[in-house]
Design a protein around this motif. Structure first.
Motif, short mmCIF file in Angstrom:
data_model
loop_
_atom_site.label_atom_id
_atom_site.label_comp_id
_atom_site.label_asym_id
_atom_site.label_seq_id
_atom_site.Cartn_x
_atom_site.Cartn_y
_atom_site.Cartn_z
N ASN A 65 -0.70 -10.33 -11.72
CA ASN A 65 -1.66 -11.39 -12.02
C ASN A 65 -2.03 -12.09 -10.72
N CYS A 66 -3.17 -11.77 -10.18
CA CYS A 66 -3.55 -12.27 -8.87
C CYS A 66 -3.92 -13.74 -8.87
N GLU A 67 -4.04 -14.35 -10.04
CA GLU A 67 -4.30 -15.78 -10.11
C GLU A 67 -3.02 -16.60 -9.93
N SER A 68 -1.89 -16.04 -10.35
CA SER A 68 -0.63 -16.79 -10.28
C SER A 68 0.29 -16.30 -9.17
N ASP A 69 0.19 -15.01 -8.81
CA ASP A 69 1.06 -14.43 -7.78
C ASP A 69 0.18 -13.79 -6.71
N MET A 70 0.27 -14.33 -5.49
CA MET A 70 -0.64 -13.88 -4.45
C MET A 70 -0.05 -14.16 -3.07
N MET B 25 -0.20 -16.94 10.08
CA MET B 25 0.67 -17.44 9.02
C MET B 25 0.51 -16.60 7.76
N LEU B 26 1.50 -16.74 6.90
CA LEU B 26 1.48 -16.14 5.57
C LEU B 26 1.55 -17.26 4.56
N GLN B 27 0.57 -17.34 3.67
CA GLN B 27 0.63 -18.28 2.57
C GLN B 27 0.88 -17.50 1.30
N PHE B 28 1.70 -18.05 0.43
CA PHE B 28 2.04 -17.32 -0.80
C PHE B 28 2.30 -18.28 -1.95
N LYS B 29 1.95 -17.81 -3.14
CA LYS B 29 2.23 -18.53 -4.38
C LYS B 29 2.77 -17.52 -5.37
N ILE B 30 4.01 -17.70 -5.77
CA ILE B 30 4.66 -16.77 -6.70
C ILE B 30 5.22 -17.56 -7.87
N GLU B 31 4.62 -17.40 -9.03
CA GLU B 31 5.04 -18.12 -10.23
C GLU B 31 5.80 -17.23 -11.21
N GLY B 32 5.70 -15.90 -11.04
CA GLY B 32 6.36 -14.98 -11.96
C GLY B 32 7.81 -14.73 -11.57
N PRO B 33 8.78 -14.96 -12.48
CA PRO B 33 10.20 -14.70 -12.18
C PRO B 33 10.42 -13.26 -11.71
N TYR C 237 -6.47 -12.05 4.51
CA TYR C 237 -6.11 -10.75 3.95
C TYR C 237 -5.27 -10.99 2.70
N GLU C 238 -5.83 -10.71 1.53
CA GLU C 238 -5.15 -10.99 0.28
C GLU C 238 -4.35 -9.78 -0.20
N ALA C 239 -3.24 -10.06 -0.88
CA ALA C 239 -2.42 -9.00 -1.46
C ALA C 239 -1.74 -9.53 -2.72
N CYS C 240 -1.75 -8.73 -3.79
CA CYS C 240 -1.08 -9.14 -5.01
C CYS C 240 -0.52 -7.96 -5.81
N ARG C 241 -0.77 -6.75 -5.35
CA ARG C 241 -0.32 -5.57 -6.10
C ARG C 241 0.37 -4.58 -5.16
N GLU C 242 1.07 -3.62 -5.78
CA GLU C 242 1.86 -2.65 -5.02
C GLU C 242 1.00 -1.82 -4.09
N GLU C 243 -0.26 -1.55 -4.48
CA GLU C 243 -1.12 -0.74 -3.62
C GLU C 243 -1.49 -1.45 -2.32
N ASN C 244 -1.16 -2.73 -2.23
CA ASN C 244 -1.41 -3.47 -1.00
C ASN C 244 -0.30 -3.27 0.04
N GLU C 245 0.77 -2.56 -0.30
CA GLU C 245 1.83 -2.30 0.66
C GLU C 245 1.27 -1.53 1.86
N GLY C 246 1.69 -1.93 3.04
CA GLY C 246 1.17 -1.34 4.27
C GLY C 246 0.04 -2.13 4.89
N LEU C 247 -0.45 -3.15 4.18
CA LEU C 247 -1.51 -4.00 4.73
C LEU C 247 -1.04 -4.63 6.04
N THR C 248 -1.86 -4.55 7.09
CA THR C 248 -1.50 -5.07 8.40
C THR C 248 -2.61 -5.96 8.94
N MET C 249 -2.20 -7.07 9.52
CA MET C 249 -3.15 -7.98 10.17
C MET C 249 -2.67 -8.26 11.58
#
Length: 336
Positions: free
Chosen positions: A112-117, A166-174, A146-158
């Motif tokens: 869920n890219c609205e709650s976990d990103m 910096m890395l900003q993150f919001k994770i609401e899912g246990p 550079y946004e990421a929220c799913r497994e297919e985003n693994e390997g993303l490089t900036m």
């Protein structure tokens, strides 16, 4: 041994602002109002010389919502924490002549890219301000996120354009978690620099291009000593030689080639609360230094591309001895 790692302790009163789908244009979403929240502590963390000397990367667990890492080349892992509400951040800073490379190695979120990103940011964001500012960065803001929220985003490089990212993150899912790897690479032509030390000599230049370059202190008042200035036309230094901060007054500078020196309450280099503008050519050190009593101080070179501008300056933390008006020009922000 190099300078020890800087740890910035921040207390959060609300969600951290971010310039994408979470962003709400409201200042002080990440609060640094109290003086004790703006302190820097120098601790015995790994120094720059220890890079490459670690045989096994055990990684670092991000236990706090806000973390600042100074030159640490390693992996960082975060796992869902119910006490962390809103947006959290990992601030990364390297040497002035380095870029930051961040790679997303693992990501396991709800989808869920609205709650976990996760968002990798080319620069820093604090109190609703982004550094370098949109006026001073070579890329538009949308290309710095550079946004990421799913497994297919693994390997993303900036790779950042300067020594700060910096890395900003919001994770609401246990159970949500991620792992990133941070490295630093040499930057042969640094333009915008966020100071990671309390003192340093810097030379910034436009290399004849239309671009703005800056050196900004990391939330401490500074004393700036101009050692050499070559900005704009040589004619500007002929009839203004005995006047102004550097012997030159700003009226003759023109619109697009000048040096700004000033400060602000936040990391806001392009819209400073107090500032002085100079230009011209002077190969000798300025007669007076500039003491800037603001939470963040900036030396900003604005260039049209018509001239090959350069500035060399000594920037260091201001002390009580730098408040002598006979020896220094003193500027002060309202909130200090």
């Amino acid at each position: 041994m190099g300078r020890l790692v800087t740890i910035l302790l921040l207390h959060i009163s609300g969600g951290m602002a971010i310039f994408h789908r979470w962003y709400i244009p409201q200042k002080n979403t990440l609060s640094l109002e109290k003086p004790e929240d703006r302190l820097f502590f120098w601790r015995n963390f790994p120094t720059y010389e220890k890079r490459g000397g670690v045989t096994a990367d055990k990684g670092k667990l991000l236990n706090d919502c806000i973390t600042v890492s100074h030159g640490e080349e390693q992996t960082f892992t975060y796992t869902y924490n119910p006490e962390h509400r809103g947006v959290c951040g990992l601030y990364l800073i390297g040497r002035p002549d380095e870029n930051v490379v961040v790679t997303l190695e693992e990501i396991d979120l709800s989808g869920n890219c609205e709650s976990d990103m996760l968002v990798l940011v080319d620069g820093w964001e604090l109190n609703g301000n982004i550094l370098p500012s949109m006026d001073d960065h070579e890329l538009p803001l949308k290309d710095r996120l550079y946004e990421a929220c799913r497994e297919e985003n693994e390997g993303l490089t900036m790779q950042s354009s300067q020594n700060a990212a910096m890395l900003q993150f919001k994770i609401e899912g246990p159970g949500g978690r991620f792992k990133i790897r941070v490295k630093y690479t040499k930057n042969p032509e640094p333009c915008n620099v966020l100071m990671s030390e309390m003192t340093g000599i810097f030379k910034i230049t436009n290399n004849g291009e239309e671009r703005n370059c800056s050196v900004t202190t990391l939330l401490f008042p500074a004393k700036i000593s101009l050692l050499e200035v070559k900005v704009g036309s040589r004619d500007q230094s002929l009839h203004k030689k005995k006047r102004g901060l550097q012997g030159i007054l700003p009226e003759e500078c023109g619109v697009r080639d000048f040096l700004e020196l000033g400060g602000s309450a936040d990391l806001n280099a392009s819209d400073m609360e107090t500032k002085s503008t100079v230009c011209g050519h002077n190969p000798e050190p300025a007669q007076k230094d500039l003491t800037i009593l603001c939470e963040s101080s900036t030396l900003r070179l604005v260039s049209s591309g018509k001239f090959r501008n350069s500035v060399t300056a000594l920037v260091q933390e201001a002390t009580e001895n730098d408040l002598d008006f006979n020896e220094n020009i003193v500027m002060k922000c309202q909130r200090m």
